[in-house]
Design a protein around this motif. Structure first.
Motif, PDB file in Angstrom:
ATOM      1  N   TYR B  36       0.435  -0.857   0.222  1.00  0.00           N
ATOM      2  CA  TYR B  36       0.163  -0.234  -0.423  1.00  0.00           C
ATOM      3  C   TYR B  36       1.303   0.852  -0.013  1.00  0.00           C
ATOM      4  O   TYR B  36       1.711   0.970   0.642  1.00  0.00           O
ATOM      5  CB  TYR B  36      -0.835   0.056   1.019  1.00  0.00           C
ATOM      6  CG  TYR B  36      -1.940  -0.754   1.183  1.00  0.00           C
ATOM      7  CD1 TYR B  36      -1.509  -2.238   1.271  1.00  0.00           C
ATOM      8  CD2 TYR B  36      -3.638  -0.451   0.879  1.00  0.00           C
ATOM      9  CE1 TYR B  36      -2.574  -3.302   2.158  1.00  0.00           C
ATOM     10  CE2 TYR B  36      -4.511  -1.494   1.177  1.00  0.00           C
ATOM     11  CZ  TYR B  36      -3.781  -2.836   0.875  1.00  0.00           C
ATOM     12  OH  TYR B  36      -4.871  -3.946   1.465  1.00  0.00           O
ATOM     13  N   GLN B  38       1.217   5.418   0.840  1.00  0.00           N
ATOM     14  CA  GLN B  38      -0.020   7.030   1.754  1.00  0.00           C
ATOM     15  C   GLN B  38       1.040   8.344   1.381  1.00  0.00           C
ATOM     16  O   GLN B  38       1.807   8.534   1.899  1.00  0.00           O
ATOM     17  CB  GLN B  38       0.275   6.244   2.714  1.00  0.00           C
ATOM     18  CG  GLN B  38      -0.676   7.574   3.795  1.00  0.00           C
ATOM     19  CD  GLN B  38      -0.193   7.968   5.009  1.00  0.00           C
ATOM     20  OE1 GLN B  38       0.744   6.935   5.622  1.00  0.00           O
ATOM     21  NE2 GLN B  38      -1.828   7.397   5.969  1.00  0.00           N
ATOM     22  N   ARG B  42      -2.974  12.231   2.486  1.00  0.00           N
ATOM     23  CA  ARG B  42      -3.998  11.362   1.736  1.00  0.00           C
ATOM     24  C   ARG B  42      -4.397  10.211   2.698  1.00  0.00           C
ATOM     25  O   ARG B  42      -2.806   9.590   3.163  1.00  0.00           O
ATOM     26  CB  ARG B  42      -3.766  11.165   0.450  1.00  0.00           C
ATOM     27  CG  ARG B  42      -3.840  12.655  -0.770  1.00  0.00           C
ATOM     28  CD  ARG B  42      -3.344  12.882  -1.957  1.00  0.00           C
ATOM     29  NE  ARG B  42      -4.317  11.361  -2.522  1.00  0.00           N
ATOM     30  CZ  ARG B  42      -4.115  11.196  -4.278  1.00  0.00           C
ATOM     31  NH1 ARG B  42      -2.805  11.967  -4.576  1.00  0.00           N
ATOM     32  NH2 ARG B  42      -4.182  10.480  -4.800  1.00  0.00           N
ATOM     33  N   GLY B  43      -5.302   9.150   2.031  1.00  0.00           N
ATOM     34  CA  GLY B  43      -4.934   7.789   2.701  1.00  0.00           C
ATOM     35  C   GLY B  43      -4.822   6.901   2.041  1.00  0.00           C
ATOM     36  O   GLY B  43      -3.860   7.617   1.098  1.00  0.00           O
ATOM     37  N   LEU B  44      -4.350   5.985   2.766  1.00  0.00           N
ATOM     38  CA  LEU B  44      -3.596   4.869   1.850  1.00  0.00           C
ATOM     39  C   LEU B  44      -4.300   4.097   0.851  1.00  0.00           C
ATOM     40  O   LEU B  44      -5.756   3.688   0.942  1.00  0.00           O
ATOM     41  CB  LEU B  44      -3.597   3.392   3.014  1.00  0.00           C
ATOM     42  CG  LEU B  44      -2.132   3.402   3.863  1.00  0.00           C
ATOM     43  CD1 LEU B  44      -2.602   4.675   4.865  1.00  0.00           C
ATOM     44  CD2 LEU B  44      -2.015   2.118   4.838  1.00  0.00           C
ATOM     45  N   PHE B  46      -4.211   1.086  -2.591  1.00  0.00           N
ATOM     46  CA  PHE B  46      -3.993  -0.427  -3.052  1.00  0.00           C
ATOM     47  C   PHE B  46      -2.977  -0.126  -3.469  1.00  0.00           C
ATOM     48  O   PHE B  46      -3.249   0.383  -4.486  1.00  0.00           O
ATOM     49  CB  PHE B  46      -4.714  -0.972  -2.941  1.00  0.00           C
ATOM     50  CG  PHE B  46      -4.030  -2.138  -3.139  1.00  0.00           C
ATOM     51  CD1 PHE B  46      -4.921  -2.634  -4.506  1.00  0.00           C
ATOM     52  CD2 PHE B  46      -4.139  -3.756  -3.139  1.00  0.00           C
ATOM     53  CE1 PHE B  46      -4.729  -3.850  -5.207  1.00  0.00           C
ATOM     54  CE2 PHE B  46      -3.847  -5.015  -3.596  1.00  0.00           C
ATOM     55  CZ  PHE B  46      -3.946  -4.961  -3.856  1.00  0.00           C
ATOM     56  N   LEU B  88       4.994   7.115   1.433  1.00  0.00           N
ATOM     57  CA  LEU B  88       5.020   6.149   2.683  1.00  0.00           C
ATOM     58  C   LEU B  88       4.414   4.873   1.836  1.00  0.00           C
ATOM     59  O   LEU B  88       3.230   4.886   1.331  1.00  0.00           O
ATOM     60  CB  LEU B  88       4.271   7.096   3.324  1.00  0.00           C
ATOM     61  CG  LEU B  88       4.948   6.089   4.691  1.00  0.00           C
ATOM     62  CD1 LEU B  88       6.386   5.694   5.650  1.00  0.00           C
ATOM     63  CD2 LEU B  88       3.898   6.619   5.902  1.00  0.00           C
ATOM     64  N   PHE B  90       4.367   0.706   2.358  1.00  0.00           N
ATOM     65  CA  PHE B  90       3.520  -0.153   3.610  1.00  0.00           C
ATOM     66  C   PHE B  90       3.246  -1.712   2.583  1.00  0.00           C
ATOM     67  O   PHE B  90       2.595  -1.445   1.648  1.00  0.00           O
ATOM     68  CB  PHE B  90       2.586   0.118   4.493  1.00  0.00           C
ATOM     69  CG  PHE B  90       2.130   1.762   5.390  1.00  0.00           C
ATOM     70  CD1 PHE B  90       1.711   3.132   4.979  1.00  0.00           C
ATOM     71  CD2 PHE B  90       3.157   1.601   7.042  1.00  0.00           C
ATOM     72  CE1 PHE B  90       2.381   3.654   5.461  1.00  0.00           C
ATOM     73  CE2 PHE B  90       2.543   2.808   7.190  1.00  0.00           C
ATOM     74  CZ  PHE B  90       2.638   3.759   7.119  1.00  0.00           C
ATOM     75  N   PHE B 105       0.277  -4.588   9.020  1.00  0.00           N
ATOM     76  CA  PHE B 105       1.829  -4.542   8.144  1.00  0.00           C
ATOM     77  C   PHE B 105       2.883  -3.969   9.243  1.00  0.00           C
ATOM     78  O   PHE B 105       3.254  -4.057  10.077  1.00  0.00           O
ATOM     79  CB  PHE B 105       0.553  -2.694   7.900  1.00  0.00           C
ATOM     80  CG  PHE B 105      -0.031  -2.619   7.173  1.00  0.00           C
ATOM     81  CD1 PHE B 105      -1.998  -2.892   7.610  1.00  0.00           C
ATOM     82  CD2 PHE B 105      -0.055  -2.318   6.546  1.00  0.00           C
ATOM     83  CE1 PHE B 105      -2.810  -2.352   7.414  1.00  0.00           C
ATOM     84  CE2 PHE B 105      -1.021  -1.896   4.688  1.00  0.00           C
ATOM     85  CZ  PHE B 105      -2.293  -2.129   5.169  1.00  0.00           C
TER      86      PHE B 105
END
Lengths: 114, 115
Positions: B36, B38, B42-44, B46, B88, B90, B105
Protein backbone atom coordinates in the motif's frame (compact mmCIF):
# COMPACT_ATOMS: atom_id res chain seq x y z
CA UNK A 1 -21.08 5.79 -0.18
CA UNK A 2 -18.25 5.71 -2.65
CA UNK A 3 -15.55 5.14 -0.09
CA UNK A 4 -14.85 4.54 3.57
CA UNK A 5 -15.98 7.51 5.61
CA UNK A 6 -14.66 8.37 9.06
CA UNK A 7 -15.87 10.99 11.47
CA UNK A 8 -14.83 13.26 12.94
CA UNK A 9 -11.78 14.04 10.85
CA UNK A 10 -10.18 15.78 13.82
CA UNK A 11 -10.88 15.49 17.52
CA UNK A 12 -9.25 17.34 20.37
CA UNK A 13 -10.20 16.10 23.80
CA UNK A 14 -9.11 16.61 27.36
CA UNK A 15 -7.28 13.88 29.18
CA UNK A 16 -9.72 11.64 31.00
CA UNK A 17 -12.64 12.22 28.65
CA UNK A 18 -14.25 9.50 26.55
CA UNK A 19 -14.28 9.69 22.75
CA UNK A 20 -16.15 7.87 20.02
CA UNK A 21 -14.79 7.47 16.52
CA UNK A 22 -17.07 6.40 13.71
CA UNK A 23 -16.44 4.43 10.55
CA UNK A 24 -18.83 3.95 7.64
CA UNK A 25 -17.41 1.20 5.43
CA UNK A 26 -18.12 0.68 1.77
CA UNK A 27 -21.57 -0.80 1.37
CA UNK A 28 -21.49 -4.57 1.16
CA UNK A 29 -18.02 -4.94 2.63
CA UNK A 30 -17.95 -7.70 5.20
CA UNK A 31 -14.52 -7.15 6.72
CA UNK A 32 -13.69 -4.04 8.71
CA UNK A 33 -10.43 -3.07 10.41
CA UNK A 34 -9.30 -0.41 12.84
CA UNK A 35 -5.66 0.67 12.89
CA UNK A 36 -3.74 3.34 14.75
CA UNK A 37 -0.99 5.32 13.05
CA UNK A 38 1.49 7.17 15.20
CA UNK A 39 4.52 9.09 13.99
CA UNK A 40 7.31 6.62 13.44
CA UNK A 41 5.20 3.67 14.53
CA UNK A 42 3.62 2.62 11.29
CA UNK A 43 0.19 1.03 11.27
CA UNK A 44 -0.76 -0.67 14.52
CA UNK A 45 -3.56 -3.21 14.23
CA UNK A 46 -6.36 -2.74 16.74
CA UNK A 47 -9.35 -4.92 15.83
CA UNK A 48 -10.89 -6.84 12.95
CA UNK A 49 -14.58 -7.39 12.30
CA UNK A 50 -16.10 -10.06 10.10
CA UNK A 51 -19.71 -8.99 9.87
CA UNK A 52 -20.74 -7.95 13.37
CA UNK A 53 -18.35 -10.23 15.21
CA UNK A 54 -14.74 -9.49 16.08
CA UNK A 55 -12.68 -12.67 15.70
CA UNK A 56 -9.48 -10.75 16.34
CA UNK A 57 -9.33 -7.96 18.89
CA UNK A 58 -5.80 -8.75 19.97
CA UNK A 59 -4.50 -5.30 19.07
CA UNK A 60 -6.62 -3.29 21.47
CA UNK A 61 -4.02 -1.68 23.77
CA UNK A 62 -6.03 -1.78 26.99
CA UNK A 63 -9.50 -2.27 28.38
CA UNK A 64 -10.10 1.45 27.83
CA UNK A 65 -10.48 0.61 24.14
CA UNK A 66 -13.57 -1.07 22.75
CA UNK A 67 -15.29 -1.33 19.41
CA UNK A 68 -18.55 -2.52 18.03
CA UNK A 69 -20.13 -2.97 14.66
CA UNK A 70 -23.83 -3.04 14.03
CA UNK A 71 -25.88 -4.24 11.08
CA UNK A 72 -22.71 -5.43 9.40
CA UNK A 73 -22.00 -1.82 8.56
CA UNK A 74 -21.12 1.12 10.80
CA UNK A 75 -18.43 0.64 13.42
CA UNK A 76 -17.63 2.73 16.47
CA UNK A 77 -14.30 2.74 18.29
CA UNK A 78 -14.60 4.03 21.84
CA UNK A 79 -11.71 5.16 23.99
CA UNK A 80 -12.55 5.72 27.64
CA UNK A 81 -10.58 7.94 30.01
CA UNK A 82 -8.28 9.11 27.23
CA UNK A 83 -4.59 9.50 27.88
CA UNK A 84 -2.01 11.58 26.03
CA UNK A 85 -0.44 8.44 24.57
CA UNK A 86 -3.74 7.78 22.80
CA UNK A 87 -3.02 10.71 20.49
CA UNK A 88 -2.69 9.33 16.97
CA UNK A 89 -4.49 8.98 13.67
CA UNK A 90 -7.10 6.24 13.82
CA UNK A 91 -7.69 4.57 10.48
CA UNK A 92 -10.58 2.40 9.43
CA UNK A 93 -10.52 0.08 6.43
CA UNK A 94 -12.98 -2.29 4.85
CA UNK A 95 -12.68 -5.09 2.34
CA UNK A 96 -15.21 -7.12 0.45
CA UNK A 97 -14.94 -10.46 2.20
CA UNK A 98 -11.76 -11.03 4.16
CA UNK A 99 -8.23 -9.80 4.62
CA UNK A 100 -7.35 -11.50 1.38
CA UNK A 101 -9.14 -8.79 -0.53
CA UNK A 102 -7.95 -5.27 -1.24
CA UNK A 103 -8.61 -3.05 1.75
CA UNK A 104 -10.01 0.43 1.25
CA UNK A 105 -8.99 3.01 3.84
CA UNK A 106 -10.74 6.04 5.17
CA UNK A 107 -8.96 9.36 5.66
CA UNK A 108 -8.68 8.73 9.36
CA UNK A 109 -9.54 10.59 12.56
CA UNK A 110 -6.72 12.60 14.08
CA UNK A 111 -7.13 12.39 17.84
CA UNK A 112 -5.27 14.80 20.07
CA UNK A 113 -5.48 14.39 23.83
CA UNK A 114 -4.47 17.51 25.73
CA UNK B 1 1.66 -14.66 14.93
CA UNK B 2 2.31 -12.98 11.63
CA UNK B 3 4.66 -10.05 11.15
CA UNK B 4 6.23 -7.83 8.53
CA UNK B 5 9.61 -6.16 8.55
CA UNK B 6 10.57 -3.19 6.45
CA UNK B 7 14.25 -2.76 7.27
CA UNK B 8 14.65 0.71 5.76
CA UNK B 9 13.00 3.74 7.30
CA UNK B 10 13.83 5.74 4.18
CA UNK B 11 14.97 5.05 0.63
CA UNK B 12 16.47 7.78 -1.53
CA UNK B 13 16.69 7.44 -5.30
CA UNK B 14 17.20 9.80 -8.21
CA UNK B 15 14.46 10.22 -10.76
CA UNK B 16 14.86 7.78 -13.64
CA UNK B 17 16.78 5.25 -11.58
CA UNK B 18 15.32 1.90 -10.53
CA UNK B 19 13.96 1.65 -7.00
CA UNK B 20 13.55 -1.17 -4.52
CA UNK B 21 11.70 -1.05 -1.22
CA UNK B 22 12.37 -4.11 0.91
CA UNK B 23 9.92 -6.27 2.82
CA UNK B 24 10.26 -9.56 4.63
CA UNK B 25 7.48 -11.45 6.35
CA UNK B 26 6.82 -14.14 8.87
CA UNK B 27 3.63 -16.19 8.79
CA UNK B 28 2.65 -19.82 9.20
CA UNK B 29 1.09 -21.32 6.13
CA UNK B 30 0.76 -19.65 2.78
CA UNK B 31 1.20 -15.88 2.89
CA UNK B 32 -0.93 -13.32 1.17
CA UNK B 33 1.16 -10.21 0.58
CA UNK B 34 0.26 -6.63 -0.19
CA UNK B 35 1.80 -3.24 -0.84
CA UNK B 36 0.00 0.00 0.00
CA UNK B 37 1.09 3.60 -0.55
CA UNK B 38 0.26 6.69 1.48
CA UNK B 39 0.71 10.05 -0.21
CA UNK B 40 0.95 13.16 1.99
CA UNK B 41 -2.40 14.08 3.54
CA UNK B 42 -4.13 11.23 1.77
CA UNK B 43 -5.37 7.83 2.80
CA UNK B 44 -3.66 4.55 2.10
CA UNK B 45 -4.10 3.19 -1.40
CA UNK B 46 -3.70 -0.37 -2.60
CA UNK B 47 -0.83 -0.98 -5.03
CA UNK B 48 -0.66 -4.72 -5.60
CA UNK B 49 -1.05 -8.12 -3.99
CA UNK B 50 0.31 -11.64 -4.21
CA UNK B 51 -2.05 -14.51 -3.51
CA UNK B 52 -0.76 -17.35 -5.67
CA UNK B 53 0.68 -17.96 -9.10
CA UNK B 54 3.50 -16.01 -10.72
CA UNK B 55 6.09 -14.75 -8.29
CA UNK B 56 6.29 -11.40 -10.10
CA UNK B 57 3.21 -9.31 -9.49
CA UNK B 58 2.44 -6.15 -11.40
CA UNK B 59 0.41 -3.35 -9.89
CA UNK B 60 -0.60 0.26 -10.17
CA UNK B 61 1.60 3.15 -11.36
CA UNK B 62 4.22 0.83 -12.90
CA UNK B 63 5.13 -0.86 -9.64
CA UNK B 64 5.83 -4.55 -9.32
CA UNK B 65 6.84 -6.89 -6.54
CA UNK B 66 8.62 -10.20 -6.44
CA UNK B 67 7.60 -12.96 -4.06
CA UNK B 68 10.50 -15.07 -2.87
CA UNK B 69 9.37 -17.92 -0.68
CA UNK B 70 12.84 -19.16 0.30
CA UNK B 71 13.87 -15.69 1.46
CA UNK B 72 10.40 -14.83 2.80
CA UNK B 73 10.59 -11.55 0.95
CA UNK B 74 8.25 -9.42 -1.11
CA UNK B 75 10.29 -6.46 -2.34
CA UNK B 76 8.61 -3.62 -4.21
CA UNK B 77 10.29 -2.46 -7.39
CA UNK B 78 9.96 0.03 -10.19
CA UNK B 79 12.30 0.25 -13.20
CA UNK B 80 12.32 4.04 -13.40
CA UNK B 81 11.38 6.23 -10.43
CA UNK B 82 9.35 9.43 -10.69
CA UNK B 83 9.40 12.37 -8.29
CA UNK B 84 5.67 11.79 -7.85
CA UNK B 85 6.43 8.34 -6.42
CA UNK B 86 7.68 10.01 -3.25
CA UNK B 87 5.43 8.69 -0.50
CA UNK B 88 5.21 6.30 2.45
CA UNK B 89 5.04 2.65 1.43
CA UNK B 90 3.64 -0.15 3.56
CA UNK B 91 4.03 -3.87 3.12
CA UNK B 92 1.34 -6.12 4.64
CA UNK B 93 0.74 -9.82 5.16
CA UNK B 94 -2.36 -11.88 5.73
CA UNK B 95 -3.30 -15.52 5.79
CA UNK B 96 -6.52 -17.39 5.54
CA UNK B 97 -7.39 -19.00 8.83
CA UNK B 98 -10.69 -20.24 10.11
CA UNK B 99 -12.55 -18.17 7.55
CA UNK B 100 -11.07 -14.81 8.44
CA UNK B 101 -7.84 -12.99 7.82
CA UNK B 102 -6.18 -10.20 9.73
CA UNK B 103 -4.04 -7.80 7.73
CA UNK B 104 -0.74 -6.97 9.45
CA UNK B 105 1.35 -4.02 8.27
CA UNK B 106 5.01 -3.16 8.50
CA UNK B 107 6.20 0.16 9.90
CA UNK B 108 6.49 1.72 6.49
CA UNK B 109 9.33 3.01 4.31
CA UNK B 110 9.52 6.60 3.16
CA UNK B 111 10.56 6.80 -0.48
CA UNK B 112 12.13 10.08 -1.59
CA UNK B 113 12.75 10.54 -5.30
CA UNK B 114 14.94 13.52 -6.15
CA UNK B 115 14.73 15.38 -9.47
Amino acid sequence: GAGVSQSPSNKVTEKGKDVELRCDPISGHTALYWYRQSLGQGLEFLIYFQGNSAPDKSGLPSDRFSAERTGGSVSTLTIQRTQQEDSAVYLCASSLLTGLDEAFFGQGTRLTVV
Amino acid sequence: AQSVAQPEDQVNVAEGNPLTVKCTYSVSGNPYLFWYVQYPNRGLQFLLKYITGDNLVKGSYGFEAEFNKSQTSFHLKKPSALVSDSALYFCAVSRNRAGYSTLTFGKGTMLLVSP
